[in-house]
Design an enzyme around this catalytic site. Structure first.
Site, PDB file in Angstrom:
ATOM      1  N   TYR A 173       0.803  -1.227   0.000  1.00  0.00           N
ATOM      2  CA  TYR A 173       0.000   0.000   0.000  1.00  0.00           C
ATOM      3  C   TYR A 173       0.832   1.270   0.000  1.00  0.00           C
ATOM      4  CZ  TYR A 173      -3.945  -3.056   0.796  1.00  0.00           C
ATOM      5  OH  TYR A 173      -4.871  -4.043   0.674  1.00  0.00           O
ATOM      6  N   GLU A 213       1.945  12.166 -11.113  1.00  0.00           N
ATOM      7  CA  GLU A 213       2.751  13.391 -11.183  1.00  0.00           C
ATOM      8  C   GLU A 213       4.178  13.116 -10.734  1.00  0.00           C
ATOM      9  OE1 GLU A 213      -0.162  12.834  -9.680  1.00  0.00           O
ATOM     10  OE2 GLU A 213      -1.253  14.714  -9.309  1.00  0.00           O
ATOM     11  N   CYS A 260       2.120  15.602  -3.800  1.00  0.00           N
ATOM     12  CA  CYS A 260       2.446  15.965  -5.183  1.00  0.00           C
ATOM     13  C   CYS A 260       2.587  17.469  -5.341  1.00  0.00           C
ATOM     14  CB  CYS A 260       1.388  15.449  -6.151  1.00  0.00           C
ATOM     15  SG  CYS A 260       1.618  13.712  -6.569  1.00  0.00           S
TER      16      CYS A 260
HETATM   17 ZN   LIG Z   1      -0.164  12.697  -5.621  1.00  0.00          ZN
END
Ligand SMILES: [Zn+2]
Length: 136
Positions: free
Chosen positions: A51, A57, A92
């Site tokens: 996991y 990105e 991100c």
């Molecule tokens: Zn992300």
């Protein structure tokens, strides 16, 4: 940003999404990153049984940086798992470094919202230029 380039990035992000390895979340995401010199790197999310995962990105950024690119103009992100625009997750947003550039967040119907990295991560962490640097 030129509309032709925006459409190309969106198209490439949709194509990259097909390679997503996301059998745990079932949430495929694709990204296409435009470097300052015009090179485009794509990415998809990649998950594993423990996991942990990397986002589309981050995959695109990693591919670009590992090939020597650190200046970017735009990134398009696509998914078909939400009716809203797909927007980069918190980590991100920090990953989208290197100045203030465009993030193209799409809907499944290919419409999009575009924002600057600074709008998505106001007050993001930046290295304090007054801190001592690594020993030489
Ligand atoms: Zn992300």
């Amino acid at each position: 940003m030129d509309e032709t380039i925006i459409k190309e990035l969106i198209s490439k992000s949709v194509s990259a999404k097909k390679h997503a390895y996301c059998k745990y979340s079932n949430f495929p995401v694709g990204a296409a990153l435009l470097c300052e010199d015009g090179t485009i790197y794509t990415g998809c999310n990649i998950e594993n049984v423990a996991y942990s995962s990397i986002c589309a990105e981050q995959t695109a950024i990693a591919k670009a940086v590992s090939e020597g690119h650190t200046k970017f103009k735009a990134i398009a992100v696509s998914s078909n798992q939400t009716e809203n625009v797909i927007s980069p997750c918190g980590p991100c947003r920090q990953y989208l470094f290197g100045g203030d550039w465009d993030v193209i967040m799409t809907k499944p119907d290919m419409t999009y919202t575009m924002m600057k990295t600074s709008e998505l991560l106001p007050l993001g962490f930046v290295q304090n230029p007054f801190l001592p640097t690594a020993k030489k």
